[in-house]
Scaffold this active site. Structure first.
Site, PDB file in Angstrom:
ATOM      1  N   CYS A  10     -56.142   4.208  15.688  1.00 61.57           N
ATOM      2  CA  CYS A  10     -55.702   4.689  14.371  1.00 61.57           C
ATOM      3  C   CYS A  10     -54.176   4.761  14.402  1.00 61.57           C
ATOM      4  O   CYS A  10     -53.548   4.144  15.278  1.00 61.57           O
ATOM      5  CB  CYS A  10     -56.348   6.030  14.024  1.00 61.57           C
ATOM      6  SG  CYS A  10     -55.925   7.390  15.134  1.00 61.57           S
ATOM      7  N   ASN A  13     -53.315   8.491  16.823  1.00 57.41           N
ATOM      8  CA  ASN A  13     -54.185   8.754  17.989  1.00 57.41           C
ATOM      9  C   ASN A  13     -54.341  10.256  18.234  1.00 57.41           C
ATOM     10  O   ASN A  13     -54.502  10.692  19.378  1.00 57.41           O
ATOM     11  CB  ASN A  13     -53.668   8.019  19.248  1.00 57.41           C
ATOM     12  CG  ASN A  13     -54.661   7.990  20.418  1.00 57.41           C
ATOM     13  OD1 ASN A  13     -54.256   7.994  21.571  1.00 57.41           O
ATOM     14  ND2 ASN A  13     -55.938   7.965  20.151  1.00 57.41           N
ATOM     15  N   CYS A  15     -56.119  12.148  15.422  1.00 57.51           N
ATOM     16  CA  CYS A  15     -57.202  12.604  14.532  1.00 57.51           C
ATOM     17  C   CYS A  15     -58.410  11.668  14.604  1.00 57.51           C
ATOM     18  O   CYS A  15     -59.404  11.972  15.261  1.00 57.51           O
ATOM     19  CB  CYS A  15     -56.727  12.705  13.081  1.00 57.51           C
ATOM     20  SG  CYS A  15     -55.499  14.008  12.821  1.00 57.51           S
ATOM     21  N   ARG A  16     -58.332  10.510  13.933  1.00 62.55           N
ATOM     22  CA  ARG A  16     -59.518   9.656  13.791  1.00 62.55           C
ATOM     23  C   ARG A  16     -59.960   8.992  15.096  1.00 62.55           C
ATOM     24  O   ARG A  16     -61.142   9.081  15.460  1.00 62.55           O
ATOM     25  CB  ARG A  16     -59.261   8.586  12.721  1.00 62.55           C
ATOM     26  CG  ARG A  16     -59.113   9.154  11.327  1.00 62.55           C
ATOM     27  CD  ARG A  16     -58.516   8.146  10.372  1.00 62.55           C
ATOM     28  NE  ARG A  16     -57.121   7.863  10.682  1.00 62.55           N
ATOM     29  CZ  ARG A  16     -56.366   6.970  10.078  1.00 62.55           C
ATOM     30  NH1 ARG A  16     -56.895   6.232   9.118  1.00 62.55           N
ATOM     31  NH2 ARG A  16     -55.113   6.796  10.410  1.00 62.55           N
ATOM     32  N   SER A  17     -59.027   8.296  15.771  1.00 61.04           N
ATOM     33  CA  SER A  17     -59.489   7.527  16.943  1.00 61.04           C
ATOM     34  C   SER A  17     -59.938   8.408  18.114  1.00 61.04           C
ATOM     35  O   SER A  17     -60.939   8.063  18.758  1.00 61.04           O
ATOM     36  CB  SER A  17     -58.468   6.465  17.369  1.00 61.04           C
ATOM     37  OG  SER A  17     -57.256   7.041  17.761  1.00 61.04           O
ATOM     38  N   ASP A 127     -57.245   8.813   6.498  1.00 64.50           N
ATOM     39  CA  ASP A 127     -56.420   9.632   7.387  1.00 64.50           C
ATOM     40  C   ASP A 127     -56.522  11.092   6.935  1.00 64.50           C
ATOM     41  O   ASP A 127     -56.122  11.426   5.816  1.00 64.50           O
ATOM     42  CB  ASP A 127     -54.972   9.118   7.256  1.00 64.50           C
ATOM     43  CG  ASP A 127     -54.010   9.879   8.147  1.00 64.50           C
ATOM     44  OD1 ASP A 127     -54.433  10.866   8.769  1.00 64.50           O
ATOM     45  OD2 ASP A 127     -52.843   9.465   8.206  1.00 64.50           O
TER      46      ASP A 127
HETATM   47  P1  4NP Z   1     -54.567   9.655  12.855  1.00 70.71           P
HETATM   48  O1  4NP Z   1     -53.819  10.670  11.855  1.00 70.71           O
HETATM   49  O2  4NP Z   1     -53.967   8.286  12.614  1.00 70.71           O
HETATM   50  O3  4NP Z   1     -55.995   9.722  12.438  1.00 70.71           O
HETATM   51  O4  4NP Z   1     -54.306  10.174  14.250  1.00 70.71           O
HETATM   52  C1  4NP Z   1     -52.427  10.777  11.820  1.00 70.71           C
HETATM   53  C2  4NP Z   1     -51.796  11.706  12.597  1.00 70.71           C
HETATM   54  C3  4NP Z   1     -50.413  11.820  12.568  1.00 70.71           C
HETATM   55  C4  4NP Z   1     -49.672  10.999  11.751  1.00 70.71           C
HETATM   56  C5  4NP Z   1     -50.302  10.045  10.973  1.00 70.71           C
HETATM   57  C6  4NP Z   1     -51.683   9.940  11.008  1.00 70.71           C
HETATM   58  N1  4NP Z   1     -48.267  11.111  11.700  1.00 70.71           N
HETATM   59  O5  4NP Z   1     -47.624  10.323  10.981  1.00 70.71           O
HETATM   60  O6  4NP Z   1     -47.702  11.963  12.367  1.00 70.71           O
END
Ligand code: 4NP
Length: 162
Positions: A10, A13, A15-17, A127
């Site tokens: 994702c 790294n 939240c989702r992945s 997200d």
């Molecule tokens: P993820 O969520 O891609 O599911 O881990 C996010 C976590 C942090 C950010 C973006 C998406 N960020 O820009 O900090």
């Protein structure tokens, strides 16, 4: 025998992945298949490198029985060499991974997580970072369904090849 390596990707790294990573690993363990699979996750943005998953995701996942302990790391073109499948959470992740893939053969390993959804009609895993608690619950609902179908798909492929 070489393990089948699945890499969930994702943006951050956190939240989702890592949630997909924990859910898929739990399915593998419940099916006593740990000797068949290697599971990992990584992010396209390296700003959270070394961090545990977002606290909100860890709490929502723990309530469903998943303990998320992965430390965020950036994905690299080298990941394509030892992974059998690289799974993108959304369209932007998919496009970015396509650019990172070192060869046409490597790019064929990239799949969309939402393509393993059956009952949910959504083409990407959203997200949840700027969403409230319901966003994390929705993401976990989507990932549980997609992981179960992904596991079944890979196991069926293994059976055909055996
Ligand atoms: P993820 O969520 O891609 O599911 O881990 C996010 C976590 C942090 C950010 C973006 C998406 N960020 O820009 O900090």
């Amino acid at each position: 025998m070489e393990k089948y390596k699945v890499l969930f990707v994702c943006l951050g790294n956190i939240c989702r992945s890592p949630a997909a990573h924990g859910i898929f690993e739990s399915i593998v363990e419940k099916n006593h298949d740990s000797e068949l699979f290697e599971v990992d996750s990584a992010g396209l943005y390296s700003g959270h490198q070394g961090q545990l998953p977002d606290r909100r995701m860890r709490h929502a996942a723990e309530a469903r029985g998943y303990i998320l302990t992965h430390r965020a790391r950036p994905v690299s073109s080298l990941d394509f060499l030892d992974c059998d499948m690289v799974i993108a959470m959304d369209d932007q992740n998919y496009e970015d991974l396509m650019h990172l893939a070192p060869s046409v053969e490597a790019s064929r390993k990239i799949k969309r997580m939402a393509s393993y959804l059956t009952t949910h009609k959504i083409s990407y895993i959203p997200d949840p970072y700027y969403m409230g608690h319901d966003g994390f619950e929705l993401v976990l609902d989507l990932l549980e369904e997609a992981c179960a179908n992904l596991y079944r798909t890979i196991k069926d492929e293994m059976t055909v090849k055996a």
